[in-house]
Write a protein that holds these residues in place. Structure first.
Motif, mmCIF file in Angstrom:
data_model
loop_
_atom_site.group_PDB
_atom_site.id
_atom_site.type_symbol
_atom_site.label_atom_id
_atom_site.label_comp_id
_atom_site.label_asym_id
_atom_site.label_seq_id
_atom_site.Cartn_x
_atom_site.Cartn_y
_atom_site.Cartn_z
ATOM 1 N N TYR A 141 -64.059 8.092 -28.902
ATOM 2 C CA TYR A 141 -63.321 8.611 -30.196
ATOM 3 C C TYR A 141 -63.418 9.627 -29.972
ATOM 4 O O TYR A 141 -64.427 11.102 -30.374
ATOM 5 C CB TYR A 141 -63.589 8.402 -31.681
ATOM 6 C CG TYR A 141 -63.427 8.615 -32.720
ATOM 7 C CD1 TYR A 141 -61.596 8.507 -32.897
ATOM 8 C CD2 TYR A 141 -63.444 9.896 -33.966
ATOM 9 C CE1 TYR A 141 -60.955 9.196 -33.443
ATOM 10 C CE2 TYR A 141 -62.210 10.536 -34.485
ATOM 11 C CZ TYR A 141 -61.170 10.200 -34.551
ATOM 12 O OH TYR A 141 -60.499 10.727 -35.191
ATOM 13 N N SER A 158 -57.574 8.080 -26.680
ATOM 14 C CA SER A 158 -57.976 8.601 -27.735
ATOM 15 C C SER A 158 -57.581 9.260 -28.801
ATOM 16 O O SER A 158 -57.147 9.221 -29.712
ATOM 17 C CB SER A 158 -59.918 8.719 -28.099
ATOM 18 O OG SER A 158 -60.036 8.613 -29.257
ATOM 19 N N PRO A 216 -60.214 5.062 -31.777
ATOM 20 C CA PRO A 216 -62.195 5.122 -30.867
ATOM 21 C C PRO A 216 -61.235 3.658 -29.884
ATOM 22 O O PRO A 216 -59.887 3.102 -29.829
ATOM 23 C CB PRO A 216 -62.492 4.168 -31.216
ATOM 24 C CG PRO A 216 -62.255 3.775 -33.508
ATOM 25 C CD PRO A 216 -60.626 4.390 -33.124
#
Lengths: 313, 313, 313, 313
Positions: free
Chosen positions: A170, A299, A305
């Protein structure tokens, strides 16, 4: 290095490298790299050209039966990378990817502390990786962006130190140094969260501009302790005056900081060839770092994520 | 402290506190806290009871015209917190929230470096916050979880050091120390990414168990440099033997590390009352840290970044 | 402190201390110290007047049956010191000498490492002791000189940490900061070599002017290792900018550095009285430090090593 | 090194060096060093034999017109050293003495801070120099003793960093590690006080056995501040566990610590020859360090400070 001889250097702008080559006693300086591939006396090649030329060169070199050292990333595309590797496998030559930081004695110590259980089971891996100055925008355009160009080293470091695959990424990123990065779809500052296959969590913080020098730190925290390494400096001097107590800044950039690592990297490459051992940084390492970079980019774009594509062997 | 006198301490288990109160020369030890609220001579109260009793007590104390120091978090609920604050406002008394780390001289230095522009514009804020040992599961159940109980200090620190609001939170968390945390819907290890209103990025890494001691570090990185502070230790001793070079571990836990901060915190509370100044850690600070904790919890559950509810004044 | 009450402060210039005494809630401020000695309610006195008044006061206080805390040095003369101590012994009161550094947790740690054998048998003891700024020449004249006024703390530290007597002293000294020190028969810079009864060697380096702050370090080196402590600083902040990496300077001077040590010193004095224990810094400690200072002064004058007079009990 | 080729190595026990020479690609390995002196193709020689052979070899090499690098000390005797130098002067060849520490980037930084006035006027120079383990007694016998064999490096460092001559020496020494040192008229532990021509004071502390590793530190203190350097370590790792916080020990001994310095030393020697510049460590440096060592030895025997013989040019 005993048993190693640099025969030929190819550079499209070979004129510019003339003095340098002479000074170092390079036997032959050419503009066309094909000369190297076609030279039967040569059995190892270093591919240090721009990323988009890597896979073509790897395939040509492999076909010519050369052992190959290739700078990271192998390519920007999974398909091309796998295709290149198939050529390498078919040719039965060795391929080492240029993740130089693996050969830094400091990071290697951190890895060993993790691998030998000195800190127990790994829980958190933290990597700080900041360049002293951003590259020019022209470079940025063709670089593949922060994740593919710069953080890719940190992705490799994450895999190297943890001994585990990254499963999910992420990213929070921004163009805080130069807004023009944003207009190129890139960022210059990022916090990257990682989730490892072994359950551990990781975080990388990147900046393209640490005015105090190249900031390269790693910390591994686990069930029995933590190990961290700080920045290397030119000297250990501590200067105390009435205006403060001063230490050396971190070394300026990668050439200074990883000078010894570059030497070890090449030594281990030749050792792998001479003793027919596995190379210390393989195709798998190359493609997996690439895939984490791709997931990171996704991301950033999606704000979510992203799972990293697994390697199916 | 000049001009300050501790008159009464209320503890439901007052028997257990008898020796302690005597030793410290506490005038009166009671089981019922109402006695304090009803004592006209008392004009300040410290609410250090469990979180779920805070707002009821704040309202009663405010009604009784007492100035209030309340431990963090004010409550687990926005509504209750706001209701309590309305009572405080109506009564015209002061309310200070117990974010003790604001009074640590180290973190204060980092804040000042940011506020005075010593590191330029803030780009990245990093907070490491690890406890030496996890609390018992009974405590965990009623604690509000890692974010509300432990990371809430870090959320306050993030706001304090950056001088900016947190707009978005993303959490990666896991129960790596004790799987039972998971069965309670809680985690013991977390990486928390923050996005600030001023554009800066932040990251907090939490663990409930750093075997080497209370790990409390902050680093602020900006356009003109970085400032970081490490852990405090009991002494500065460096012991070199044939088995290694050893430094002191970090101080064991918050009582040791923040001892001076607790003193300053209380001093500034009384100073605010005596000089009728604004308290150094306000209701707003209390509720905003709470809201970041709520967003963090939601991010953990949903696996997505979550916006933090803004304060509408 | 529980069980302790400050009743009276005597200062010849009591007018100047009025505000201070009021602020601290001192009950009585007088010009004549006899008032304290004659007050039957008072059972402890602190003698913090100039050195040449110490022994007279000690004798008077002892006669009056007061327990005594006296600042270092007791006097400039062996005879007067012994005479004062006889009065103390006769009166059966306690006498503690004000070597505050013994109560510093850092130096105490070094002492404990030596005492418990953590570094094996002591071979070399090194003390760095530098003031931030030289005192005025008026003060220097009546101070007893660098050895009696400043290095005396280091002589005590040498005995304290080593757990051994100093047998011989050799001094190299010079007036490098201010040549007027030389005209007063004094120096502002010195290297003092010590030979201990237990065979260990020691060295103290003194300067009256360390522009970067109060420099107070100790290192003990032995057969199994070494332990050293560096300077305390206000915070642990490390500021990195493009002009360097900066740490806090050492704390400014003794009031800042030894603030906690002063508190512990007084606490242990009262504890010794309340529990009728031996004081932690005795007459013997006072006179031996004095004798090393005298030997150091003689070494400076003669240019030769000088034996320290032994204590005959 | 460009323009440099190692042709011949002479070793009386050349058999033992065979593998080593082969591995490094040494062209010729001989037992008789005369072969080198008689080889017209060779124009530089390194004299690394025991001290008592140095001057004979220097004279022979000079006569043969070779530029000479000679290990320290040149000899144990002033007369022999001067005689050797006269031969060098007469031959018009270069002579560099092997004080390798001058080429350490850390010590060089300290020297530069002094030379450029960063710490103002030098007041105190402190050198810590401790070996990890004592040499065998056989070596000690022929070594010239602690001052000539070990401290001689520190004497050179004192002259190098201060930029001033040492005028007087006082030594306190003892055999604390091994009493047999005493029976050989030697010591294994020493505190050496120095008085410099420029008025500054200095102190060296030596031990033959620092169990934690090679301890090599320098601190220069002056009117405007101080600069100090600590020990180099293999890595920057900091390992925190429940048994403590651990750093790397200092590098083991001189080969590890001064590896880079040895390289620079040789590079500068060849540069001095190739560019016909003054060598960076001259005959004068060699003989003056020797004379300080002689004075130190005399101070140990007499128990008094001793003047160092001046160089009359």
């Amino acid at each position: 290095m005993a048993g190693v001889r640099v025969k030929t250097v190819a550079d499209p702008y070979s004129e510019h490298a003339k003095d340098w080559a002479e000074k170092l006693g390079i036997e032959q300086l050419v503009s066309n790299h094909e000369i190297i591939f076609n030279d039967a006396e040569i059995n190892c090649v270093f591919i240090c050209s721009p990323t988009d030329t890597h896979t073509t060169m790897i395939k040509a070199a492999a076909k010519a039966g050369k052992n190959i050292f290739c700078e990271k990333p192998i390519s920007f595309s999974d398909e091309e990378t796998i295709e290149a590797f198939k050529a390498v496998e078919k040719a039965g030559v060795k391929l080492q990817i240029g993740f130089n930081r693996r050969f830094d004695k400091n990071f290697d110590r951190v890895k060993k502390c993790v691998a030998t259980g000195k800190i127990g089971e790994l829980h958190i891996l933290k990597i700080t990786s900041r360049d002293p100055e951003p590259p020019g925008l022209d470079y940025v355009k063709s670089s593949g962006g922060l994740f593919m160009d710069m953080a890719i080293h940190d992705f490799d470091m994450a895999r190297f130190v943890s001994g585990s695959e990254v499963e999910e990424v992420y990213v929070q990123g921004a163009a805080l140094i130069n807004p023009e990065f944003a207009s190129l779809g890139d960022v210059d500052t990022a916090i990257i969260t990682l989730k490892f296959a072994n359950g551990a969590l990781g975080v990388i913080d990147n900046s393209r501009k640490a005015v105090y020098g190249y900031d390269q730190r790693v910390e591994a925290f686990g069930s029995n302790g933590a190990v961290e390494i700080g920045n290397e400096t030119e000297t250990l001097a501590k200067l105390s005056t009435n205006s403060g107590v001063e230490l050396d800044q971190p070394l300026h950039f990668f050439l200074e900081r990883y000078n010894e690592a570059y030497i070890r990297e090449v030594q281990e490459f030749f050792e792998a060839i001479q003793k027919d051992k596995a190379v210390p940084c393989s195709f798998e390492d190359g493609i997996m770092a690439q895939r984490i970079a791709q997931a990171a980019k996704l991301s950033l774009t999606t704000g979510k994520p992203v799972r990293v594509t697994k390697l199916i062997k």
